[in-house]
Structure formats: structure tokens, C-alpha cells
Design a protein around this motif. Structure first.
Motif, PDB file in Angstrom:
ATOM      1  N   ALA A   6      38.075  44.912  41.460  1.00 13.25           N
ATOM      2  CA  ALA A   6      39.287  44.650  40.625  1.00 13.25           C
ATOM      3  C   ALA A   6      39.911  43.240  40.822  1.00 13.25           C
ATOM      4  CB  ALA A   6      40.231  45.778  40.579  1.00 13.25           C
ATOM      5  N   HIS A   7      40.298  42.462  39.913  1.00  8.70           N
ATOM      6  CA  HIS A   7      40.849  40.946  40.225  1.00  8.70           C
ATOM      7  C   HIS A   7      42.309  41.220  39.643  1.00  8.70           C
ATOM      8  CE1 HIS A   7      36.821  39.819  41.406  1.00  8.70           C
ATOM      9  NE2 HIS A   7      36.250  40.505  40.260  1.00  8.70           N
ATOM     10  N   VAL A   8      43.088  40.457  40.477  1.00  6.04           N
ATOM     11  CA  VAL A   8      44.248  40.231  40.022  1.00  6.04           C
ATOM     12  C   VAL A   8      44.542  38.717  40.463  1.00  6.04           C
ATOM     13  CG1 VAL A   8      46.637  40.527  40.219  1.00  6.04           C
ATOM     14  CG2 VAL A   8      45.371  42.556  40.295  1.00  6.04           C
ATOM     15  N   GLY A   9      44.599  37.663  39.315  1.00  7.55           N
ATOM     16  CA  GLY A   9      44.676  36.293  39.919  1.00  7.55           C
ATOM     17  C   GLY A   9      44.849  35.321  38.779  1.00  7.55           C
ATOM     18  N   TYR A  10      44.958  33.879  38.827  1.00  9.80           N
ATOM     19  CA  TYR A  10      45.172  33.071  38.312  1.00  9.80           C
ATOM     20  C   TYR A  10      44.085  31.892  38.110  1.00  9.80           C
ATOM     21  CZ  TYR A  10      48.397  29.162  36.767  1.00  9.80           C
ATOM     22  OH  TYR A  10      49.160  28.334  36.523  1.00  9.80           O
ATOM     23  N   TYR A  45      39.331  33.424  29.435  1.00  6.43           N
ATOM     24  CA  TYR A  45      40.679  33.172  30.320  1.00  6.43           C
ATOM     25  C   TYR A  45      40.548  31.377  30.555  1.00  6.43           C
ATOM     26  CZ  TYR A  45      41.083  38.099  31.682  1.00  6.43           C
ATOM     27  OH  TYR A  45      41.329  39.280  31.516  1.00  6.43           O
ATOM     28  N   PHE A  89      47.057  33.936  33.754  1.00  6.18           N
ATOM     29  CA  PHE A  89      47.335  35.077  34.735  1.00  6.18           C
ATOM     30  C   PHE A  89      45.914  36.187  34.343  1.00  6.18           C
ATOM     31  CE2 PHE A  89      48.265  39.656  35.393  1.00  6.18           C
ATOM     32  CZ  PHE A  89      48.238  39.692  36.627  1.00  6.18           C
ATOM     33  N   SER A 144      44.224  39.947  35.112  1.00  4.51           N
ATOM     34  CA  SER A 144      43.893  41.395  35.571  1.00  4.51           C
ATOM     35  C   SER A 144      42.728  41.845  35.030  1.00  4.51           C
ATOM     36  CB  SER A 144      44.977  42.404  35.285  1.00  4.51           C
ATOM     37  OG  SER A 144      44.742  43.494  35.859  1.00  4.51           O
ATOM     38  N   ASP A 203      42.474  34.609  43.719  1.00  2.00           N
ATOM     39  CA  ASP A 203      42.644  35.882  43.432  1.00  2.00           C
ATOM     40  C   ASP A 203      43.266  36.348  44.724  1.00  2.00           C
ATOM     41  OD1 ASP A 203      42.137  38.719  43.536  1.00  2.00           O
ATOM     42  OD2 ASP A 203      40.360  38.305  42.231  1.00  2.00           O
ATOM     43  N   ASN A 234      43.636  39.778  45.103  1.00  2.23           N
ATOM     44  CA  ASN A 234      43.461  41.205  45.346  1.00  2.23           C
ATOM     45  C   ASN A 234      42.179  41.585  45.499  1.00  2.23           C
ATOM     46  OD1 ASN A 234      44.432  43.975  44.529  1.00  2.23           O
ATOM     47  ND2 ASN A 234      42.720  43.684  43.066  1.00  2.23           N
TER      48      ASN A 234
END
Length: 120
Positions: A62-66, A84, A89, A91, A110, A112
């Protein structure tokens, strides 16, 4: 233990290379987990350049990033897809493939999912 920590992704705790020179992950570890900056070169695709390392059918992170620069397309196992680009941002749930779009590297920060990403 200190309440302040400073680390630099320019001097990471660990660097992991992707298959065929298609990019790399620079990782710093914090008490809250790993934070990484991945550079995905033009032509990079998870299913070609990380799957042989991860040994799973799809990315199970699972990725959460920019997105700092470049473009990336992500397609979930159920067919949902999204592109993207810089300033976005992102998710992403586990169960996806992804690839770089265009002729510019995609650089993704990232906070996460990179502790175990592209780790044998």
C-alpha cells in the motif's frame, strides 16, 4: 532517544536497485517507519522490474505518497486505473501494476509503503 531526527534521502540508510537499471529506491528509516524516494526511469514497469524481486503477481504494497516529477499509470487487479503526475497526492491499495509514462523519470516520495518494497 532524541525527540528530533534529521535524515536525508540524498544520503539514505539504504538504496535498492530495480531490475535492469530501471531505477532505484532511496530509503531512510524513522521510528514511525520507512520513508522513501523512488526514481522510476522511462520504460520502468513494476511487473518487469520489481516483480522478479518481490515474487508476487502484483504489487502487494500500500502506498501513500506524492509525485515530485514525471508521470505514472497504475492499474488495479480489478481494472480500476489512474494516472499520476507532478504535484499529485497518491494513495494506492495493494494489488496493482504500475509503469512510467513518457520519457521523463517519475520520482515518487512515499511515507507508507517502502520499508519492504523491492526487497528480496
Amino acid at each position: 532517544m532524541s525527540s528530533l531526527v534529521r535524515k536525508s534521502l540524498d544520503s539514505p540508510d539504504e538504496t535498492r536497485k530495480f531490475e535492469a537499471g530501471a531505477g532505484q529506491l532511496q530509503l531512510v528509516e524513522a521510528t514511525t517507519g520507512g520513508v522513501g524516494r523512488a526514481t522510476f526511469q522511462p520504460g520502468w514497469r513494476w511487473s518487469e522490474h520489481v516483480k522478479p524481486i518481490a515474487k508476487t503477481d502484483s504489487c502487494q504494497t500500500a502506498h501513500v505518497g506524492y509525485v515530485l516529477s514525471g508521470r505514472m499509470k497504475v492499474v488495479m487487479e480489478d481494472g480500476e486505473e489512474m494516472e499520476y503526475g507532478p504535484g499529485d497526492f497518491a494513495s494506492m491499495a495493494p494489488g496493482h501494476d504500475a509503469w512510467t509514462l513518457g520519457d521523463e523519470p517519475c520520482v515518487f516520495l512515499d511515507w507508507n509503503g517502502y520499508s519492504n518494497y523491492a526487497k528480496a
